[in-house]
Design a protein around this motif. Structure first.
Motif, PDB file in Angstrom:
ATOM      1  N   ALA A  68      41.987   0.711  58.782  1.00  0.00           N
ATOM      2  CA  ALA A  68      42.720   1.809  58.165  1.00  0.00           C
ATOM      3  C   ALA A  68      42.944   2.806  58.952  1.00  0.00           C
ATOM      4  O   ALA A  68      43.863   3.711  58.707  1.00  0.00           O
ATOM      5  CB  ALA A  68      42.024   1.889  56.936  1.00  0.00           C
TER       6      ALA A  68
ATOM      7  N   GLU B 275      44.551   4.869  47.226  1.00  0.00           N
ATOM      8  CA  GLU B 275      42.920   5.015  47.613  1.00  0.00           C
ATOM      9  C   GLU B 275      41.975   4.370  46.598  1.00  0.00           C
ATOM     10  O   GLU B 275      41.157   3.548  46.794  1.00  0.00           O
ATOM     11  CB  GLU B 275      42.579   6.384  47.890  1.00  0.00           C
ATOM     12  CG  GLU B 275      43.206   7.033  49.001  1.00  0.00           C
ATOM     13  CD  GLU B 275      44.742   7.684  48.274  1.00  0.00           C
ATOM     14  OE1 GLU B 275      44.207   8.498  47.135  1.00  0.00           O
ATOM     15  OE2 GLU B 275      45.623   7.676  48.938  1.00  0.00           O
TER      16      GLU B 275
ATOM     17  N   TRP C 192      42.116   0.826  47.184  1.00  0.00           N
ATOM     18  CA  TRP C 192      41.294   0.617  48.180  1.00  0.00           C
ATOM     19  C   TRP C 192      39.953   0.529  48.022  1.00  0.00           C
ATOM     20  O   TRP C 192      38.969  -0.413  48.231  1.00  0.00           O
ATOM     21  CB  TRP C 192      41.561   1.493  49.106  1.00  0.00           C
ATOM     22  CG  TRP C 192      40.975   1.454  50.447  1.00  0.00           C
ATOM     23  CD1 TRP C 192      39.861   2.144  50.960  1.00  0.00           C
ATOM     24  CD2 TRP C 192      41.076   0.554  51.710  1.00  0.00           C
ATOM     25  NE1 TRP C 192      39.419   1.948  52.064  1.00  0.00           N
ATOM     26  CE2 TRP C 192      39.967   0.971  52.628  1.00  0.00           C
ATOM     27  CE3 TRP C 192      42.116  -0.384  51.992  1.00  0.00           C
ATOM     28  CZ2 TRP C 192      40.042   0.329  53.820  1.00  0.00           C
ATOM     29  CZ3 TRP C 192      42.047  -0.799  53.071  1.00  0.00           C
ATOM     30  CH2 TRP C 192      41.121  -0.427  54.048  1.00  0.00           C
TER      31      TRP C 192
ATOM     32  N   PHE D 218      37.588  -3.238  49.960  1.00  0.00           N
ATOM     33  CA  PHE D 218      38.029  -3.771  51.172  1.00  0.00           C
ATOM     34  C   PHE D 218      36.989  -3.711  52.402  1.00  0.00           C
ATOM     35  O   PHE D 218      36.896  -4.503  53.128  1.00  0.00           O
ATOM     36  CB  PHE D 218      39.438  -2.879  51.847  1.00  0.00           C
ATOM     37  CG  PHE D 218      40.605  -3.454  51.004  1.00  0.00           C
ATOM     38  CD1 PHE D 218      41.161  -4.362  51.753  1.00  0.00           C
ATOM     39  CD2 PHE D 218      41.105  -2.894  49.867  1.00  0.00           C
ATOM     40  CE1 PHE D 218      42.634  -4.961  51.141  1.00  0.00           C
ATOM     41  CE2 PHE D 218      42.310  -3.331  49.531  1.00  0.00           C
ATOM     42  CZ  PHE D 218      43.038  -4.564  49.911  1.00  0.00           C
TER      43      PHE D 218
ATOM     44  N   LYS E 118      44.989  -8.794  52.810  1.00  0.00           N
ATOM     45  CA  LYS E 118      46.049  -8.126  53.365  1.00  0.00           C
ATOM     46  C   LYS E 118      47.614  -8.871  53.387  1.00  0.00           C
ATOM     47  O   LYS E 118      48.555  -8.320  53.420  1.00  0.00           O
ATOM     48  CB  LYS E 118      45.847  -7.597  55.066  1.00  0.00           C
ATOM     49  CG  LYS E 118      45.218  -6.378  54.962  1.00  0.00           C
ATOM     50  CD  LYS E 118      45.195  -5.822  56.450  1.00  0.00           C
ATOM     51  CE  LYS E 118      46.403  -5.403  57.218  1.00  0.00           C
ATOM     52  NZ  LYS E 118      46.239  -4.535  58.134  1.00  0.00           N
TER      53      LYS E 118
ATOM     54  N   PHE F 298      48.832  -6.063  48.419  1.00  0.00           N
ATOM     55  CA  PHE F 298      48.202  -5.389  49.385  1.00  0.00           C
ATOM     56  C   PHE F 298      48.851  -5.119  50.550  1.00  0.00           C
ATOM     57  O   PHE F 298      47.996  -4.789  51.669  1.00  0.00           O
ATOM     58  CB  PHE F 298      46.506  -5.999  49.440  1.00  0.00           C
ATOM     59  CG  PHE F 298      45.810  -5.806  48.254  1.00  0.00           C
ATOM     60  CD1 PHE F 298      45.911  -4.919  47.225  1.00  0.00           C
ATOM     61  CD2 PHE F 298      45.271  -7.211  47.883  1.00  0.00           C
ATOM     62  CE1 PHE F 298      45.311  -5.046  45.943  1.00  0.00           C
ATOM     63  CE2 PHE F 298      44.545  -7.213  46.758  1.00  0.00           C
ATOM     64  CZ  PHE F 298      44.483  -6.177  45.938  1.00  0.00           C
TER      65      PHE F 298
ATOM     66  N   PHE G 219      48.868  -1.650  52.621  1.00  0.00           N
ATOM     67  CA  PHE G 219      47.394  -1.296  53.639  1.00  0.00           C
ATOM     68  C   PHE G 219      47.582  -1.934  54.958  1.00  0.00           C
ATOM     69  O   PHE G 219      47.104  -2.764  55.468  1.00  0.00           O
ATOM     70  CB  PHE G 219      46.326  -1.861  53.259  1.00  0.00           C
ATOM     71  CG  PHE G 219      46.057  -1.327  51.694  1.00  0.00           C
ATOM     72  CD1 PHE G 219      45.629  -0.041  51.454  1.00  0.00           C
ATOM     73  CD2 PHE G 219      45.720  -2.103  50.496  1.00  0.00           C
ATOM     74  CE1 PHE G 219      45.531   0.679  50.173  1.00  0.00           C
ATOM     75  CE2 PHE G 219      45.717  -1.693  49.198  1.00  0.00           C
ATOM     76  CZ  PHE G 219      45.405  -0.352  49.253  1.00  0.00           C
TER      77      PHE G 219
END
Lengths: 605, 183
Positions: free
Chosen positions: A428, A452, A455, A460, A472, A477, A480
Motif C-alpha cells: 500500500a 481506509e 482497509w 489487510f 486483492k 477490493f 487497493f
C-alpha cells in the motif's frame, strides 16, 4: 526333590566348577516411561503442547506427578512460550502494565520502568528463563493468553465469515468474474498459519490491552479504585503514551487500529447479545460455549474497553486518520533520541509537559468526548501526536544521508515471521517508511464506506501474501492497487504521474525519502555542525516556536498537525456508512452474501 | 594422512557388544563423538571406540540408522539445539518431523523408543533427543490419564487417597489461574 536331584546331578557331572563372574550391573532398561531419568521426563513434559495433556501426563504416577509439581511454573511458562512465540515480549509487558496503579505517587516511575522492560523484551533482551518466573506470574500470563487467544479465534472466525461473503458476492457477480475462483477460494479460506497471521492478530490484541492499561482502562487497579483515581491527562501519562506508541512500527499501528475497530464492534455485539432482542440476543461470541462464557465474563469486567471518555478518544483516533501512522514519527523520534545524549530526552519531556498543561486546551469544534474530562483528553491526544511529528520534522536535517538509525525504505521479504513488515503495508505504501498517513484526505468510498475504513476492517495488514493476493483479486477490493495509500497520501490522483518531488512540494508532504534526497551534507564534520546548529536553534527559538505554532487553539485552527497542507475535512462532515446489515465484519451480513453494490450510500459533504 | 572416514563404535556396557561402523559425517551428530574427534588423533580413532550405555544393540542400531540418514543435516553446537537458544522465544521454531522421521518413529515400539531416548541423551544427539521427546508428547495428545498409562506402559502407583487427591487437583492450573484473575 527331583529338580534338586537333577541340579546336584549336573553339578556332580560337571568336570570343573564355572569361573566366578563379576556381578551384573542392575539393568535400568525397561519399557516404561516412569523408569526414564528425571531430566528426560522433564524434557518430555516440556514438549507437551497442551495444558490438559500436561495435567493428564502429570497425573499418571507418583514420580511423574512429583516432577510436574516441582516444575509446574517452568513447564507452564514453557508451554506459553511456545504458544506465544514472537508475542512473548508483549505478553510479559502486559503483566507489567497491568500492575500499574495510576493513583500511586510512583505511577510515572513504575510506568517508565515498565516501558524500559518492554523495550528490552522487544529487543530480545532480558526475557526470563523458565525457572526464573514465579507461578503467580505464570498464571497471570496464562490467564491473559486464554483471553487473547479467544479473541483471536473470534477475530479469525469473523474474518472468515467476511471472506465467505465476499467470495459468494464475487462469484455471483456477472460483470467482473473472478479469473480463477477455485484458487482464490482456496487461498482466501485457508486456515490462518500458527506462526504468522495468527501471531500478528494475537500480538495486536495484547498491544491494544497495553495501550488501554496506560490509558487507565477499567481492568487496571487504578480504575478499580474509583473513576477519579485515574488522571487521563498530564505530562506523565502523555509521555508514557508517546514512548509506548514509539515501540511499534507503522504497520503494527495499522494492526492495532484493525483490532481496535473490531473491539468496538465486539463490545456492541456483546451488549446486543445481553440486552438486545430477536436474533442478536444470546448470540455467541465464541463457538466453544465454555470459552464464550469466559470471554463474556472478561468483557463484563471491562476487557479492552476504554472508559466512556476514552472510548470517544479511541474512536477519533481510529477514524480521524490523524494518528494512524503516528508510530512512524515516534519511531523516528526514538531513533533520534538514541543518537543524542540522555539529557535531550528530558528536554523533550519538559516541553511536552509544558504543552500539555497549557491552558485553553479545549476543543472548539464541538467534537468533544463528553463525560469526565473528555475535552482535556482530546487535547492531550492531539498534542502528543503533534510533538512526535514536530521533533522529527525539526531535527531530521541534522542527520547526514546514510547515518539514520533505521531503514528509510522497506521491502516485503516474505512472511517469515510476525515481526517483519506485512505484505499489505509494503504494497500500500510502496515501502515508504514515514509516509504521512496522519492526514488522509477525504477519500473515495467503497460501497459508501471510506477506503481506509474498509482497509482496517478487513484487516489487510494481518494476512500473509497468498491471502492478501486473493483478497486483492476480489472485485470489491481492486481499488487497493499497489501504492494506493502512498499516492493518496501524496495527494496524487491515480492517473497522475509527474515529478514526485514537485508533488510533495506542492502538497507540503514530508517524507523521509525526500529528506534524504535534499540533504547536502555528507561528511562527519558537516553533520556535527548541523546537529550543533540545530540544538542552538532549538534553545534560541524553541520556546517561541512552540508557543506560537502549537498553542492548542492554533492546533485546532490549522486542523491538525501539518502546517502546509490544506485542512482536511472534519470528521463530523464525513458520513460513515451505517453499521448493521451492511457491515462487512458482521457475520450475519457476510452470510447473506456480503455487500450489495446498491446498498451503500455516498457521503454527504 | 587422510582423515578417518569410518568410526568403529562398540557398546561395552555388557560384554560381547556389537561393533558398529558409522560414517564420520553421521557420527558427528553426537556431541560425545565430536569431543573425541577433537581430543584424539586419527591414528587413535582407528581403534574401536568404546561407549557404555544401557541400551541393547538393536536400540543402538536404530540410533546409528537415524544418524546415517541425517548425516547431511546441520550439526548442533554446544550452546544451542536445533530449535535455537533456550531463552530466545523470538527465534523459537517448532519441531517438524520429516516424512522419513515419521516413518522411523512410527515403526518403533515403546521399548525401542525409550532406548533411543537414552542413547541419544548419552551420545548427546540433540536433534534425535528432541524429536524423540516430542514424539512421546505427540503420542499423548488429547488422551486421558488412563489412556496415557496404557500407551506409555505406566503403572499407577498411587494409593486410593492419593488418587482421589490427584483427581481433585485435576483442574489445579485452571482454578489457580482463575484465582489469580480474581486477585
Amino acid at each position: 526333590m527331583r529338580q534338586m536331584a537333577t541340579s546336584f546331578a549336573s553339578l556332580a557331572m560337571s568336570p570343573t566348577p564355572p569361573p566366578p563372574q563379576p556381578p551384573k550391573p542392575p539393568s535400568s532398561r525397561s519399557s516404561s516411561l516412569q523408569t526414564l531419568p528425571t531430566e528426560m521426563l522433564l524434557h518430555i513434559l516440556g514438549s507437551v503442547d497442551s495444558l490438559s495433556d500436561l495435567r493428564a501426563l502429570g497425573s499418571t504416577c507418583r514420580r511423574i506427578h512429583a516432577i510436574f509439581e516441582e516444575d509446574k511454573a517452568s513447564l507452564i511458562y514453557g508451554f506459553l512460550r511456545r504458544q506465544l512465540g514472537p508475542v512473548l515480549p508483549d505478553a510479559l509487558a502486559l503483566y507489567e502494565f497491568d500492575r500499574l496503579d495510576a493513583s500511586s505517587p510512583r505511577y510515572h516511575e513504575d510506568g517508565r520502568a515498565a516501558l524500559a522492560l518492554y523495550d528490552a523484551y522487544l529487543r530480545g533482551n532480558g526475557l526470563p528463563r523458565p525457572r526464573q518466573v514465579p507461578l503467580g506470574v505464570v498464571l497471570h500470563l496464562l490467564h491473559w493468553h486464554r483471553v487473547m487467544a479467544d479473541l483471536t479465534d473470534v477475530y479469525v472466525r469473523h474474518a472468515s465469515a467476511v471472506f465467505h461473503g465476499e467470495l459468494d458476492a464475487a462469484t455471483q457477480q456477472q460483470q467482473q468474474p473472478l479469473p480463477d475462483p477455485a484458487t482464490t477460494r482456496r487461498l482466501l479460506l485457508a486456515p490462518p498459519a500458527q506462526h504468522t497471521e495468527r501471531h500478528r492478530i494475537l500480538r495486536a490484541f495484547y498491544r491494544l490491552q497495553i495501550l488501554y492499561d496506560v490509558n487507565g482502562a477499567p481492568t487496571t487497579a487504578s480504575h478499580r479504585a474509583g473513576p477519579d483515581a485515574t488522571s487521563t491527562t498530564g505530562p506523565n501519562l502523555v509521555s508514557l503514551r508517546l514512548a509506548l506508541l514509539g515501540f511499534f512500527w507503522p504497520w503494527e499501528h495499522q494492526q492495532l487500529a484493525s483490532v481496535g475497530f473490531f473491539m468496538l464492534r465486539l463490545n456492541r455485539m456483546w451488549t446486543a447479545a445481553l440486552c438486545g432482542s430477536g436474533r442478536s440476543r444470546g448470540q455467541h461470541l465464541h463457538p466453544d460455549p465454555r470459552r464464550d462464557r469466559a470471554l463474556r465474563r472478561e468483557l463484563r469486567r471491562g476487557l479492552l474497553r476504554f472508559p466512556r471518555s476514552h472510548r470517544q478518544q479511541l474512536r477519533d483516533w481510529l477514524r480521524s486518520g490523524r494518528a494512524r501512522n503516528l508510530g512512524a514519527y515516534v519511531h523516528v523520534l526514538k531513533g533520534f533520541r538514541a543518537a543524542l545524549p540522555r539529557w535531550w530526552e528530558d528536554v523533550v519531556v519538559r516541553k511536552t509537559a509544558r504543552l500539555v498543561d497549557e491552558p485553553g486546551d479545549n476543543d472548539d469544534d464541538g467534537n468533544g468526548g463528553g463525560g469526565d474530562g473528555g475535552n482535556e483528553t482530546q487535547g492531550g491526544g492531539e498534542n502528543w501526536s503533534l510533538l512526535g511529528r514536530d521533533h522529527v520534522q525539526a531535527r531530521m536535517d541534522s542527520f547526514p544521508p546514510g547515518s539514520l538509525p533505521f531503514s528509510a525504505h522497506l521491502r516485503f521479504e516474505g512472511d517469515r515471521g510476525a515481526e517483519g513488515v506485512s505484505c499489505a503495508w509494503a504494497d500500500a505504501f510502496e515501502g515508504g517508511f514515514v509516509e504521512d498517513t496522519m492526514l488522509f484526505e477525504p477519500s473515495t468510498e467503497v460501497d459508501g464506506m471510506l477506503l481506509e475504513e474498509v482497509w482496517f476492517r478487513v484487516g489487510f495488514v494481518f494476512w500473509d501474501e497468498p491471502r492478501y493476493a486473493a483478497l486483492k483479486a476480489l472485485p470489491r477490493f481492486q481499488v487497493f492497487k499497489t501504492g494506493w495509500a502512498a499516492r493518496k497520501n501524496r495527494g496524487e490522483e491515480e492517473s497522475e504521474g509527474g515529478d514526485e518531488t514537485r508533488q510533495n512540494k506542492q502538497h507540503g508532504t514530508w517524507t523521509l525519502r525526500h529528506c534524504l534526497c535534499v540533504q547536502g551534507v555528507s561528511d562527519a564534520a558537516a553533520a556535527a555542525a548541523a546537529i550543533l546548529a540545530n540544538i542552538i536553534a532549538f534553545f534560541a527559538n524553541g520556546n517561541q516556536r512552540f508557543g506560537t505554532i502549537y498553542a492548542a487553539s492554533d492546533v485546532r485552527r490549522i486542523g491538525g498537525n501539518n502546517l502546509h497542507r490544506p485542512q482536511p475535512t472534519p470528521i463530523a462532515s464525513r458520513r460513515l456508512r451505517p453499521r448493521g446489515r451492511d457491515d462487512p465484519i458482521a457475520p450475519g451480513a457476510a452470510c447473506r452474501g456480503g455487500h450489495s453494490q446498491t446498498s451503500g450510500r455516498r457521503s454527504q459533504p | 594422512m587422510a582423515p578417518i572416514q569410518i568410526l568403529k563404535l562398540q557398546n561395552t556396557f555388557k560384554p560381547g557388544g556389537k561393533v558398529f561402523e558409522v560414517e564420520r559425517a553421521a557420527a558427528e551428530h553426537s556431541g560425545l563423538v565430536q569431543m573425541l574427534l577433537q581430543d584424539f588423533d586419527d591414528s587413535d580413532l582407528e581403534a574401536i571406540i568404546p561407549i557404555s550405555v544401557d541400551v541393547s544393540d538393536k536400540g543402538l542400531a536404530k540410533v546409528f540408522e537415524w544418524m546415517t540418514h541425517s548425516k547431511d543435516l546441520p550439526k548442533t553446537t554446544d550452546d544451542g539445539s536445533v530449535r535455537g537458544p533456550d531463552d530466545s522465544a523470538v527465534n523459537w521454531k517448532p519441531l517438524t518431523f520429516s516424512d522419513w522421521d515419521k516413518k522411523f518413529f512410527d515403526a518403533l515400539d515403546s521399548e525401542a523408543l525409550y532406548e533411543i531416548l537414552i542413547a541419544a541423551n548419552y551420545l548427546d544427539i540433540k536433534p534425535l533427543y528432541e524429536l524423540g521427546c516430542q514424539f512421546v508428547a505427540n503420542m499423548i495428545r488429547g488422551k486421558t490419564t488412563e489412556q496415557i498409562r496404557e500407551i506409555l506402559n505406566i503403572t499407577s502407583d498411587f494409593n486410593p487417597e492419593e488418587e482421589l487427591r490427584i483427581r481433585e487437583q485435576k483442574a489445579l492450573v485452571k482454578d489457580e489461574s482463575e484465582t489469580a484473575e480474581k486477585n
